[in-house]
Design a protein around this motif. Structure first.
Motif, PDB file in Angstrom:
ATOM      1  N   LEU A  70      40.299  25.858  39.832  1.00 25.56           N
ATOM      2  CA  LEU A  70      41.223  26.319  40.876  1.00 25.56           C
ATOM      3  C   LEU A  70      41.707  25.162  41.741  1.00 25.56           C
ATOM      4  CD1 LEU A  70      39.593  29.662  42.006  1.00 25.56           C
ATOM      5  CD2 LEU A  70      41.908  29.381  41.136  1.00 25.56           C
ATOM      6  N   ARG A  71      42.966  25.171  42.056  1.00 27.86           N
ATOM      7  CA  ARG A  71      43.508  24.133  42.919  1.00 27.86           C
ATOM      8  C   ARG A  71      44.229  24.776  44.101  1.00 27.86           C
ATOM      9  NH1 ARG A  71      47.084  22.694  37.827  1.00 27.86           N
ATOM     10  NH2 ARG A  71      48.503  24.420  37.970  1.00 27.86           N
ATOM     11  N   PRO A  72      44.277  24.142  45.255  1.00 28.42           N
ATOM     12  CA  PRO A  72      43.687  22.840  45.534  1.00 28.42           C
ATOM     13  C   PRO A  72      42.164  22.892  45.627  1.00 28.42           C
ATOM     14  CG  PRO A  72      44.598  23.756  47.539  1.00 28.42           C
ATOM     15  CD  PRO A  72      44.976  24.698  46.440  1.00 28.42           C
ATOM     16  N   THR A  73      41.590  24.064  45.880  1.00 23.02           N
ATOM     17  CA  THR A  73      40.138  24.213  45.966  1.00 23.02           C
ATOM     18  C   THR A  73      39.801  25.698  45.935  1.00 23.02           C
ATOM     19  OG1 THR A  73      38.231  24.094  47.459  1.00 23.02           O
ATOM     20  CG2 THR A  73      40.371  23.943  48.496  1.00 23.02           C
ATOM     21  N   PRO A 424      45.265  22.542  52.183  1.00 19.47           N
ATOM     22  CA  PRO A 424      44.380  23.415  52.933  1.00 19.47           C
ATOM     23  C   PRO A 424      43.211  23.919  52.077  1.00 19.47           C
ATOM     24  CG  PRO A 424      46.200  24.695  52.086  1.00 19.47           C
ATOM     25  CD  PRO A 424      46.379  23.274  51.555  1.00 19.47           C
ATOM     26  N   GLY A 425      42.221  24.538  52.765  1.00 17.49           N
ATOM     27  CA  GLY A 425      41.106  25.174  52.077  1.00 17.49           C
ATOM     28  C   GLY A 425      39.811  24.400  52.167  1.00 17.49           C
ATOM     29  N   MET A 426      39.814  23.238  52.806  1.00 20.58           N
ATOM     30  CA  MET A 426      38.590  22.469  53.011  1.00 20.58           C
ATOM     31  C   MET A 426      37.913  22.117  51.679  1.00 20.58           C
ATOM     32  SD  MET A 426      35.500  23.405  55.602  1.00 20.58           S
ATOM     33  CE  MET A 426      34.367  22.159  56.160  1.00 20.58           C
ATOM     34  N   PRO A 427      38.562  21.275  50.902  1.00 20.71           N
ATOM     35  CA  PRO A 427      38.031  20.949  49.579  1.00 20.71           C
ATOM     36  C   PRO A 427      36.799  20.047  49.653  1.00 20.71           C
ATOM     37  CG  PRO A 427      39.894  19.552  50.068  1.00 20.71           C
ATOM     38  CD  PRO A 427      39.774  20.520  51.216  1.00 20.71           C
ATOM     39  N   GLU A 428      36.171  19.896  48.488  1.00 20.82           N
ATOM     40  CA  GLU A 428      34.976  19.047  48.390  1.00 20.82           C
ATOM     41  C   GLU A 428      35.414  17.619  48.070  1.00 20.82           C
ATOM     42  OE1 GLU A 428      32.693  21.222  45.498  1.00 20.82           O
ATOM     43  OE2 GLU A 428      31.726  22.391  47.068  1.00 20.82           O
ATOM     44  N   THR A 429      36.009  16.985  49.072  1.00 16.39           N
ATOM     45  CA  THR A 429      36.581  15.656  48.870  1.00 16.39           C
ATOM     46  C   THR A 429      35.851  14.584  49.656  1.00 16.39           C
ATOM     47  OG1 THR A 429      38.111  16.250  50.619  1.00 16.39           O
ATOM     48  CG2 THR A 429      38.939  16.423  48.371  1.00 16.39           C
TER      49      THR A 429
END
Ligand code: FES
Length: 554
Positions: A70-73, A424-429
């Motif tokens: 799934l993107r962006p997260t 957006p979405g607070m990814p695991e970056t």
């Protein structure tokens, strides 16, 4: 007749309409969510149990969130799953629900939904994959990827070796088998009392996974008959147990946002600071990757979560109710431990008390930030360094291999605009790989600061969940390359060493980034999402609405 007749098209006999409990089975099965791909088979076992206990099982799909595709997260959609499942559970004529989850966001999403509806519910997670095996050694999902990525960048591994290793890492059904977010959240569901003892650790392909699923089918009918609801199980005491268990298992920092969000649906008072204060006397007992050595299959054979909870003893609220309709203490009283190298005793733990997730505050994170101490390097827990700032992980990736990048091992990498609104979405970056020039010199860790999240399978001295995030105007937005930053984990502080008047001038010149979307889910999400310190739920989804739809006509 309307309701019965249409259901008869599936070939049910008339006895199923005799008033027996109707049990929904919410499944997050999808070929696009490989960690959940076996859940349709797990559902068959649940149905056996429901039939056995005199219920009427009906399986229905809920959004499958596959972490890797799934993107962006996938985190952008956790609340959408929670919203969809909540409405499906409420709108259909169900008496109870079994929640089938696996990959990271599916477990909290379904628990949030069940919490807001309030019907009796039980969770069955899909179980971890078998241990990965590569060149005679065990390899853990995710954790190995980060290592191999660094090895590739540093020239220690070839592309061909990497391609072969991929298949060796993921060799069975199931979710990531490190103590990443999926294993953590499965353990949280068990620690909260929402799934049966041992459910978190049976491997996905183990026959006992299916036996447990069948048992859950029996148990949900019992819960309906006794009207035991999620609010009776997920109390403040249950959340305190979960937070302490998370420290003992070396669990993912993602549990912080998810537990806060679930508690928010129930009106249970829980704050970010609780995650720090409640763990100060809890050592890490479990020697699992990414903090330690072993994997979930080993954890299962060593005794699983009941062995850990028994070991924690008086550190837990033993009287907390669970789906067995017995309390925690009764469930784990006789739980054996078969391997003390995997699950260590309280008296001789894997890591000392207070080495779990720490909550930091300071002028760089007024509403808090977290750091997973057990995955950090001890020598970096007190550190002062100059910031090297990037407005996105992509900006950093564009230069990370640059041999002339102005960076050394004391530099503090700041990766921002990765929060709930920002990406957006607070990814695991947050756990970006180290700059190639440092990796080549043998540097294996450096301080990184981010308003995003980190995969539960990852490691490193990484400050996460900085709140408020940069996109919401948090001080992280005001940092400039060259500023001094002080991290002091023992003192629980994170400071930007810039005078207040200078920060005020920078704030006056700051402009917020444009909205990530002008319509659709992403627009709704960015307009209403709350910050990490309260769990990133949408502001209008906190609390519950019960299980009636308006003026109920059924
Ligand atoms: Fe699904 Fe890790 S990618 S659990």
């Amino acid at each position: 007749m309307n309701h019965r007749s249409w259901m008869r098209s599936q070939g049910f006999t008339s006895e199923v309409f005799d008033g027996r409990p109707v049990i929904g089975i919410a499944t997050t099965w999808s070929e696009l969510a490989p960690c959940n791909v076996h859940l349709h088979r797990v559902a068959e076992s649940v149905k056996r149990g429901v039939w056995q206990a005199g219920g009427f099982p009906l399986e229905f799909p809920a959004m499958a969130l596959g972490e890797t595709l799934l993107r962006p997260t996938a985190m952008l959609y956790r609340n959408l799953l929670a919203m969809e499942a909540e409405e499906l559970i409420r709108a259909n004529p169900l008496d109870g629900v079994v929640l089938l989850s696996g990959c990271d966001k599916t477990t909290p999403g379904l628990l949030m939904a069940a919490a807001s509806v309030g019907l009796p519910a039980i969770m069955v997670t899909g179980g971890p994959k078998l241990n990965g095996k590569y060149q005679g050694t065990d390899v853990g999902s995710g954790t190995a990827v980060w290592r191999w990525e660094e090895d590739l960048l540093a020239g220690r591994m070839t592309q061909e070796e990497c391609a072969f290793a991929e298949g060796c890492m993921s060799r069975s059904d199931g979710h990531c088998m490190t103590m990443g977010t999926a294993s953590t959240m499965a353990s949280m569901a068990e620690a909260l009392g929402m799934q049966l003892p041992y459910s978190a650790s049976w491997p996905a392909v183990d026959s006992r996974r299916y036996e447990t699923a069948q048992r859950a089918g029996q148990v949900i009918v019992d819960l309906v008959e006794h009207d035991v609801t999620p609010a009776q199980i997920m109390t403040r005491a249950a959340f305190e147990n979960a937070i302490r268990v998370n420290a003992a298992i070396g669990g993912s920092t993602n549990a912080v946002v998810h537990l806060l969000a679930i508690a928010g649906r129930l009106g249970v008072p829980l704050e970010l600071g609780d995650f720090d204060t409640l763990i100060r006397d809890v050592p890490t007992l479990v020697n699992l990757q990414p903090s330690g050595k072993y994997l979930m299959e080993d954890f299962c054979y060593a005794g699983g979560l009941p062995a850990v909870m028994r070991e924690l003893g008086g550190l837990l609220h033993g009287d907390a109710l669970t789906v067995t309709r017995r309390c925690v203490a009764e469930n784990v009283r006789d739980a054996p431990c078969w391997n003390r190298d995997v699950i260590m005793p309280l008296a001789a733990p894997f890591q000392p008390a207070g080495s779990g997730t720490a909550v930091l505050r300071g002028n760089l994170a007024p509403d808090g930030a977290v750091i997973k101490q057990s995955a950090s390097s001890a020598h970096l827990l007190k550190h002062r360094g100059r910031a090297l700032v990037f407005d996105s992980p992509e900006d950093y990736h564009a230069v990370e291999a640059d041999p002339d990048l102005d960076v050394d091992e004391d530099t503090v990498l700041v990766i921002r605009y990765c929060g709930p609104k920002g990406y957006p979405g607070m990814p695991e970056t947050a756990n970006v790989p180290l700059p190639a020039k440092l990796l080549k010199r043998g540097v294996r860790d450096m301080v990184r600061i981010c308003d995003g999240r980190m995969s539960g399978t990852a490691y490193g001295t990484v400050v996460l969940h900085v709140a408020p995030e940069a996109a919401a105007g948090g001080p992280l937005a005001l940092v400039r390359t060259g500023d001094w930053i002080t991290l002091d984990v023992p003192a629980r502080t994170l400071s930007l060493d810039v005078p207040d008047d200078e920060l005020a001038a920078r704030r006056a010149a700051w402009t917020p980034p444009p909205p990530a979307a002008s319509r659709g889910w992403t627009w709704l999400y960015t307009k209403h999402v709350q910050q990490a310190d309260t769990g990133c739920d949408l502001d209008f989804l906190t609390g519950g609405s019960g299980h009636q739809v308006g003026r109920d006509s059924h």
